[in-house]
Design a protein around this motif. Structure first.
Motif, PDB file in Angstrom:
ATOM      1  N   TRP A  59     109.735 -72.725-100.122  1.00 62.16           N
ATOM      2  CA  TRP A  59     110.248 -72.087 -98.910  1.00 62.16           C
ATOM      3  C   TRP A  59     111.311 -71.043 -99.211  1.00 62.16           C
ATOM      4  CZ3 TRP A  59     115.356 -73.001 -97.409  1.00 62.16           C
ATOM      5  CH2 TRP A  59     116.010 -74.018 -98.085  1.00 62.16           C
ATOM      6  N   LEU A  60     111.823 -70.997-100.440  1.00 59.61           N
ATOM      7  CA  LEU A  60     112.778 -69.966-100.832  1.00 59.61           C
ATOM      8  C   LEU A  60     112.155 -68.924-101.764  1.00 59.61           C
ATOM      9  CD1 LEU A  60     115.994 -72.079-101.542  1.00 59.61           C
ATOM     10  CD2 LEU A  60     115.506 -70.651 -99.556  1.00 59.61           C
ATOM     11  N   THR A  61     110.873 -69.098-102.068  1.00 54.35           N
ATOM     12  CA  THR A  61     110.212 -68.236-103.043  1.00 54.35           C
ATOM     13  C   THR A  61     109.155 -67.376-102.356  1.00 54.35           C
ATOM     14  OG1 THR A  61     110.559 -69.872-104.776  1.00 54.35           O
ATOM     15  CG2 THR A  61     108.877 -68.213-105.183  1.00 54.35           C
ATOM     16  N   THR A  62     109.182 -66.082-102.662  1.00 50.43           N
ATOM     17  CA  THR A  62     108.118 -65.198-102.178  1.00 50.43           C
ATOM     18  C   THR A  62     107.213 -64.875-103.349  1.00 50.43           C
ATOM     19  OG1 THR A  62     109.441 -63.202-102.547  1.00 50.43           O
ATOM     20  CG2 THR A  62     109.530 -64.177-100.357  1.00 50.43           C
ATOM     21  N   ARG A  63     105.959 -64.678-103.030  1.00 46.04           N
ATOM     22  CA  ARG A  63     104.961 -64.360-104.051  1.00 46.04           C
ATOM     23  C   ARG A  63     104.184 -63.136-103.594  1.00 46.04           C
ATOM     24  NH1 ARG A  63     105.976 -69.610-104.313  1.00 46.04           N
ATOM     25  NH2 ARG A  63     105.841 -70.703-106.288  1.00 46.04           N
TER      26      ARG A  63
ATOM     27  N   GLY B  93      99.843 -60.804-101.118  1.00 48.36           N
ATOM     28  CA  GLY B  93     100.908 -61.788-101.035  1.00 48.36           C
ATOM     29  C   GLY B  93     101.835 -61.560 -99.855  1.00 48.36           C
ATOM     30  N   ASP B  94     103.100 -61.885-100.045  1.00 46.49           N
ATOM     31  CA  ASP B  94     104.083 -61.886 -98.963  1.00 46.49           C
ATOM     32  C   ASP B  94     104.573 -60.501 -98.548  1.00 46.49           C
ATOM     33  OD1 ASP B  94     104.038 -64.689 -98.696  1.00 46.49           O
ATOM     34  OD2 ASP B  94     105.494 -64.933-100.315  1.00 46.49           O
TER      35      ASP B  94
ATOM     36  N   ALA C 142     104.013 -65.636 -93.040  1.00 47.06           N
ATOM     37  CA  ALA C 142     105.194 -66.437 -92.713  1.00 47.06           C
ATOM     38  C   ALA C 142     106.484 -65.712 -93.075  1.00 47.06           C
ATOM     39  CB  ALA C 142     105.122 -67.786 -93.430  1.00 47.06           C
ATOM     40  N   VAL C 143     106.444 -64.845 -94.074  1.00 44.61           N
ATOM     41  CA  VAL C 143     107.642 -64.115 -94.479  1.00 44.61           C
ATOM     42  C   VAL C 143     108.084 -63.172 -93.362  1.00 44.61           C
ATOM     43  CG1 VAL C 143     108.594 -62.473 -96.144  1.00 44.61           C
ATOM     44  CG2 VAL C 143     107.181 -64.362 -96.934  1.00 44.61           C
TER      45      VAL C 143
END
Length: 163
Positions: free
Chosen positions: A69-73, A94-95, A125-126
């Motif tokens: 939940w703290l990581t973007t890819r 990706g995000d 979601a980002v």
């Protein structure tokens, strides 16, 4: 629509060639100088910085890549490369979607002005989380950590080559 246009710049004790070498070593998985903030892995057979070569990236502003939940890819592919001067990447999966550009300008024989410009739109979601998180601030924090890490990596490589 949320859209980011974030620039970061620093002067670091490394040559443009050392900076490019550090980035390529990290993207190829042969070093870990940017961890725990960024983890990169090559996507496909093309090596960076060949045009069309791609890399998968996981980023966390908190320094813990194991927290989803703290990581973007996201994934980036090389669209332009001018050796020791400029690297342009398309963020295509990706995000985020957009572009990231790195420019290098020698200041003197041992220092380089490094600048990045990140122009992206959050996805999925980002996009929702971006309402509650300082995404530009997190990006800048990660980039400045990276600038310091490149400087340390280059100094270590120089020392190893002189030993």
């Amino acid at each position: 629509m949320t859209r980011y246009d974030v620039s970061n710049e620093a002067i670091i004790a490394a040559t443009p060639a050392e900076i490019v070498d550090a980035f390529l070593e990290e993207a190829a998985g042969r070093s870990q100088w940017w961890q725990p903030f960024v983890r990169m892995s090559r996507r496909g057979a093309r090596p960076l910085p060949e045009i069309g070569a791609a890399v998968d990236i996981a980023v966390t502003g908190g320094g813990r890549l194991d927290q989803r939940w703290l990581t973007t890819r996201f994934s980036e592919r090389v669209t332009a490369f001018d050796p020791d001067r400029r690297l342009v990447l398309e963020v295509f999966d990706g995000d985020f979607r957009g572009t990231e550009e790195w420019t290098l300008e020698p200041v003197d024989a041992e220092h380089t002005r490094i600048a990045t410009r990140w122009r992206t739109d959050p996805q999925g979601a980002v996009r929702l989380a971006a309402r509650f998180v300082d995404v530009p601030g997190s990006y800048s924090k990660v980039m400045h950590e990276g600038f310091c890490a490149i400087e340390r990596f280059a100094a270590r490589r120089r020392a190893e080559s002189q030993a």
